[in-house]
Design an enzyme around this catalytic site. Structure first.
Site: not given
Ligand code: GDP
Ligand code: IMO
Ligand code: MG
Length: 432
Positions: A13, A16, A40-41, A222
């Site tokens: 988190d 990225k 999750g982006h 990750q």
């Protein structure tokens, strides 16, 4: 220099997705090389917010996107994203999924949950998306791969073989409900019909792109400290986010990777369990969480927040070969008069080290030794270039550069695409 890995330098988190979105605008192809919908982006473009778990972040600016062999694919999540991007007016014609990527099956999700429940206090705090059990089956050679959806007969047969074993585990070991073959088979056949057109020889596609001199981004999900080999095991994910795995996870030669950009927050967050030396005591931790909106994209869980840890960052530089850094969320620190930065760890025997401990029990016992830098206590909204940063903010960035021996080429000052500072143009960062 056409091939760049973007890798998380902390516990995930770091932003990225935003960095990939920015560089993708000046690149030709974006590839995910590991992980699955545990990622999750969040990408913010003006009024639009995109939350992506399965597709590479390059989709937001309409670039060809590759899901590499090193990824695990939950077809339901992926189809949901493809549908959503199509609804928002995007073409998904240039999404390419490796036939060698593994499929997340419903039993992987069930076992992930059951195993966490069974571990109780020792739970890892996984995202419960079936990631660990899916990679475990890959290593056990029991996995079902994306290419298996190309033939309905093979797909059904593989589901039947896998279920015969998995249902035993589910019923007898985890004491939970088994899955019905017909239900799973027909559900996956309908996923297969939607996904077949996207299955491709992605290794060949990316190799050809590189041979043609196209600019390729390899997007890590990750992060380093969640790496199965190099992270804080067992509180890690089940794949290798580190940069070297970009080659394996997409199927190109190691010597095709030209450079590695690390992404780090100006502080640190961690979701899930595990040691975290610079975790901030309350009530300051909650303040950072609120200012940084530190809630998981996938699970909505509170992210644990800590001060910047340059011991861990130097380790990330080492194990990834990071040659430049994107430092995100500097704006979140604007509220603080003093900013502790961890420069060494104090170990159980009282000695201090600047090197990340090689053994779990040393890391668990490590206490942070801080150097305190002055805060700037003014918003960064008006900064349009690096030289607009308040002196203390610039010194904070320079401190990180000196501590790591790595140049900070991007500084994040807000969630929006525009909120990025760089000593160079974005194009120069993307296509040196
Ligand atoms: P990823 O998993 O590494 O892509 O990161 P996430 O998207 O899960 O979490 C990063 C969060 O920070 C997202 O909500 C981004 O919109 C946001 N973000 C990214 N860069 C910045 C920044 O420089 N400042 C602020 N305030 N937010 C940012
Ligand atoms: P992005 O790509 C932060 C964490 C989980 C848990 C551990 C194992 O958004 O940075 P898993 O479901 O992978 O078996 O969970 O890893 N984790 C993440 N933490 N960001 C992520 O992804 C994560 N993906 C997994 O919280 O501690
Ligand atoms: Mg994330």
């Amino acid at each position: 220099m056409p091939a760049t890995v973007i890798v998380g330098a902390q516990w995930g988190d770091e932003g990225k997705g935003k960095i990939v979105d920015l560089l993708a605008q000046h690149s030709d192809v974006v590839c995910r090389y590991q992980g699955g919908p545990n990622a999750g982006h969040t990408i913010v473009v003006g009024e639009e917010t995109y939350k992506i778990r399965a597709l590479p972040s390059g989709i937001v600016c309409g670039k060809p996107c590759v899901i590499g062999n090193g990824c695990v694919v939950d077809p339901e999540v992926l189809i949901g994203e493809l549908d959503e991007f199509e609804r928002r007016g995007y073409s998904t014609a240039e999404v390419y999924i490796s036939g060698n990527a593994h499929l997340i099956m419903p039993w992987h999700v069930a076992i992930d949950g059951a195993s966490e429940r069974r571990l109780g206090k020792l739970a890892i705090g996984t995202t419960r998306r079936g990631i660990g059990p899916c990679y475990a089956d890959k290593a056990m050679r029991l996995g079902i791969r994306v290419q298996d959806i190309l033939d309905p007969k093979i797909l059904r047969q593989k589901i039947e073989v896998a279920l015969a074993e998995k249902n035993l585990w589910l019923e007898r070991v985890y004491e939970t409900e088994p899955f019905d073959l017909e239900t799973v088979a027909s559900q996956y056949e309908s996923y297969a019909q939607r996904l077949r057109p996207y299955v491709a020889d992605t290794s060949l596609y990316v190799d050809n792109a590189l041979a043609d001199g196209r600019v390729v981004l390899f997007e890590g999900a990750q992060a380093t400290l969640l790496d199965l080999d190099h992270g804080t095991y067992p509180f890690v994910t089940s794949s290798n986010p580190v940069a070297a795995n970009a080659a394996t996870g997409v199927g190109v030669g190691a010597n095709r990777i030209d450079r590695v950009i690390g992404v780090a927050k100006a502080y640190v967050t961690r979701v899930g369990e595990g040691p975290f030396p610079t975790e901030i005591p309350e009530p300051e931790q909650s303040m950072v969480r609120e200012l940084g909106h530190e809630y998981g994209t996938v699970t909505g869980r509170e992210r644990r927040c800590g001060w910047l840890d340059v011991v861990a960052l130097r380790y990330a530089v080492r194990v990834n070969g990071i040659d430049q850094l994107a430092l995100t969320k500097l704006d979140v620190l604007s509220a603080f008069a003093e900013l502790p930065v961890c420069v060494r760890y104090r170990l159980r025997d009282g000695s201090e080290t600047a090197d990340f401990p090689a053994h779990q029990s040393d890391f668990h016992a490590a206490r942070p030794v801080y150097e305190t830098l002055p805060g700037w206590q003014e918003p960064l909204d008006a900064c349009g270039a690096m030289h607009d940063l308040p002196d203390a903010a610039r010194r904070y960035v320079e401190f990180v550069e000196r501590a790591l021996g790595v140049e900070v080429t991007l500084v994040g000052t807000g969630a929006d695409r525009d909120r990025i500072l760089s000593p160079q143009s974005l194009e120069a960062v993307a296509r040196p």
